[in-house]
Motif scaffolding. Structure first.
Motif, mmCIF file in Angstrom:
data_model
loop_
_atom_site.group_PDB
_atom_site.id
_atom_site.type_symbol
_atom_site.label_atom_id
_atom_site.label_comp_id
_atom_site.label_asym_id
_atom_site.label_seq_id
_atom_site.Cartn_x
_atom_site.Cartn_y
_atom_site.Cartn_z
ATOM 1 N N GLY A 155 5.629 -26.811 17.638
ATOM 2 C CA GLY A 155 6.241 -27.858 18.454
ATOM 3 C C GLY A 155 5.380 -29.102 18.531
ATOM 4 O O GLY A 155 5.879 -30.233 18.421
ATOM 5 N N VAL A 156 4.083 -28.908 18.700
ATOM 6 C CA VAL A 156 3.161 -30.042 18.780
ATOM 7 C C VAL A 156 3.141 -30.793 17.448
ATOM 8 O O VAL A 156 3.154 -32.032 17.422
ATOM 9 N N THR A 157 3.150 -30.068 16.349
ATOM 10 C CA THR A 157 3.167 -30.700 15.027
ATOM 11 C C THR A 157 4.415 -31.567 14.863
ATOM 12 O O THR A 157 4.334 -32.706 14.378
ATOM 13 N N ALA A 158 5.557 -31.055 15.276
ATOM 14 C CA ALA A 158 6.807 -31.822 15.189
ATOM 15 C C ALA A 158 6.756 -33.057 16.092
ATOM 16 O O ALA A 158 7.188 -34.146 15.689
ATOM 17 N N MET A 159 6.232 -32.898 17.298
ATOM 18 C CA MET A 159 6.148 -34.033 18.215
ATOM 19 C C MET A 159 5.186 -35.093 17.686
ATOM 20 O O MET A 159 5.439 -36.291 17.824
ATOM 21 N N GLN A 160 4.084 -34.667 17.065
ATOM 22 C CA GLN A 160 3.142 -35.629 16.496
ATOM 23 C C GLN A 160 3.777 -36.411 15.353
ATOM 24 O O GLN A 160 3.542 -37.616 15.224
ATOM 25 N N ALA A 161 4.581 -35.748 14.533
ATOM 26 C CA ALA A 161 5.268 -36.432 13.432
ATOM 27 C C ALA A 161 6.235 -37.482 13.991
ATOM 28 O O ALA A 161 6.294 -38.618 13.499
ATOM 29 N N GLU A 162 6.976 -37.105 15.020
ATOM 30 C CA GLU A 162 7.899 -38.062 15.646
ATOM 31 C C GLU A 162 7.131 -39.214 16.272
ATOM 32 O O GLU A 162 7.537 -40.377 16.177
ATOM 33 N N LEU A 163 6.013 -38.905 16.898
ATOM 34 C CA LEU A 163 5.191 -39.926 17.539
ATOM 35 C C LEU A 163 4.701 -40.950 16.509
ATOM 36 O O LEU A 163 4.788 -42.161 16.742
ATOM 37 N N ARG A 164 4.205 -40.488 15.375
ATOM 38 C CA ARG A 164 3.750 -41.413 14.326
ATOM 39 C C ARG A 164 4.893 -42.304 13.843
ATOM 40 O O ARG A 164 4.716 -43.513 13.645
ATOM 41 N N LYS A 165 6.068 -41.717 13.670
ATOM 42 C CA LYS A 165 7.240 -42.479 13.227
ATOM 43 C C LYS A 165 7.614 -43.544 14.254
ATOM 44 O O LYS A 165 7.865 -44.696 13.910
ATOM 45 N N LEU A 166 7.637 -43.163 15.516
ATOM 46 C CA LEU A 166 8.000 -44.114 16.574
ATOM 47 C C LEU A 166 6.974 -45.232 16.710
ATOM 48 O O LEU A 166 7.335 -46.382 16.965
ATOM 49 N N GLU A 167 5.697 -44.904 16.554
ATOM 50 C CA GLU A 167 4.659 -45.937 16.646
ATOM 51 C C GLU A 167 4.823 -46.956 15.524
ATOM 52 O O GLU A 167 4.659 -48.161 15.744
ATOM 53 N N THR A 168 5.174 -46.482 14.324
ATOM 54 C CA THR A 168 5.430 -47.385 13.202
ATOM 55 C C THR A 168 6.645 -48.256 13.491
ATOM 56 O O THR A 168 6.618 -49.480 13.277
ATOM 57 N N GLU A 169 7.712 -47.646 13.987
ATOM 58 C CA GLU A 169 8.919 -48.397 14.320
ATOM 59 C C GLU A 169 8.654 -49.419 15.410
ATOM 60 O O GLU A 169 9.188 -50.544 15.367
ATOM 61 N N LEU A 170 7.829 -49.063 16.392
ATOM 62 C CA LEU A 170 7.514 -49.998 17.475
ATOM 63 C C LEU A 170 6.794 -51.223 16.936
ATOM 64 O O LEU A 170 7.091 -52.346 17.336
ATOM 65 N N LYS A 171 5.871 -51.024 16.008
ATOM 66 C CA LYS A 171 5.179 -52.159 15.397
ATOM 67 C C LYS A 171 6.159 -53.052 14.651
ATOM 68 O O LYS A 171 6.085 -54.289 14.736
ATOM 69 N N LEU A 172 7.079 -52.441 13.923
ATOM 70 C CA LEU A 172 8.078 -53.225 13.192
ATOM 71 C C LEU A 172 8.992 -53.995 14.154
ATOM 72 O O LEU A 172 9.314 -55.169 13.890
ATOM 73 N N MET A 173 9.410 -53.355 15.219
ATOM 74 C CA MET A 173 10.270 -54.042 16.191
ATOM 75 C C MET A 173 9.542 -55.224 16.805
ATOM 76 O O MET A 173 10.133 -56.284 17.008
ATOM 77 N N GLY A 174 8.266 -55.047 17.113
ATOM 78 C CA GLY A 174 7.482 -56.139 17.664
ATOM 79 C C GLY A 174 7.377 -57.306 16.692
ATOM 80 O O GLY A 174 7.501 -58.467 17.085
ATOM 81 N N ALA A 175 7.189 -56.990 15.419
ATOM 82 C CA ALA A 175 7.096 -58.043 14.404
ATOM 83 C C ALA A 175 8.436 -58.753 14.219
ATOM 84 O O ALA A 175 8.478 -59.983 14.051
ATOM 85 N N LEU A 176 9.535 -58.007 14.261
ATOM 86 C CA LEU A 176 10.851 -58.615 14.097
ATOM 87 C C LEU A 176 11.236 -59.469 15.296
ATOM 88 O O LEU A 176 11.967 -60.462 15.134
ATOM 89 N N ARG A 177 10.763 -59.105 16.448
ATOM 90 C CA ARG A 177 11.103 -59.854 17.665
ATOM 91 C C ARG A 177 10.472 -61.238 17.664
ATOM 92 O O ARG A 177 11.012 -62.170 18.232
#
Length: 68
Positions: free
Chosen positions: A45-67
Motif C-alpha cells: 500500500g505504501v509503495t502504491a501511495m508513493q507512486a501516486e504521490l510522485r505523479k501528483l507532485e509532477t502534475e502540481l509542478k506542471l499546473m503551476g507552470a501552466l498557470r
C-alpha cells in the motif's frame, strides 16, 4: 477561483492526505504486534501511495507552470 487554482488546491489536498496516510501506514506496519502478512500488505500500500504521490507532485509542478 480559476480552474487551475481549483485543480492545484485539490492536488495539494491529495498530496497532504497521501503523506499522512503513508506515515500512518508505516507506523502501523512497524508496530511489533503487526502480523507479517499485514506488514507485506502495508508495504504494498505504501509503495502504491508513493507512486501516486510522485505523479501528483509532477502534475502540481506542471499546473503551476501552466498557470503562470
Amino acid at each position: 477561483m480559476s480552474g487551475y487554482d481549483s485543480a492545484i488546491q485539490a492536488t495539494q489536498s491529495r498530496i497532504k492526505w497521501l503523506n499522512i496516510s503513508i506515515d500512518n501506514s508505516l507506523l502501523y506496519g512497524l508496530d511489533d504486534d503487526c502480523p507479517q502478512s499485514t506488514v507485506k500488505h502495508v508495504v504494498s500500500g505504501v509503495t502504491a501511495m508513493q507512486a501516486e504521490l510522485r505523479k501528483l507532485e509532477t502534475e502540481l509542478k506542471l499546473m503551476g507552470a501552466l498557470r503562470k
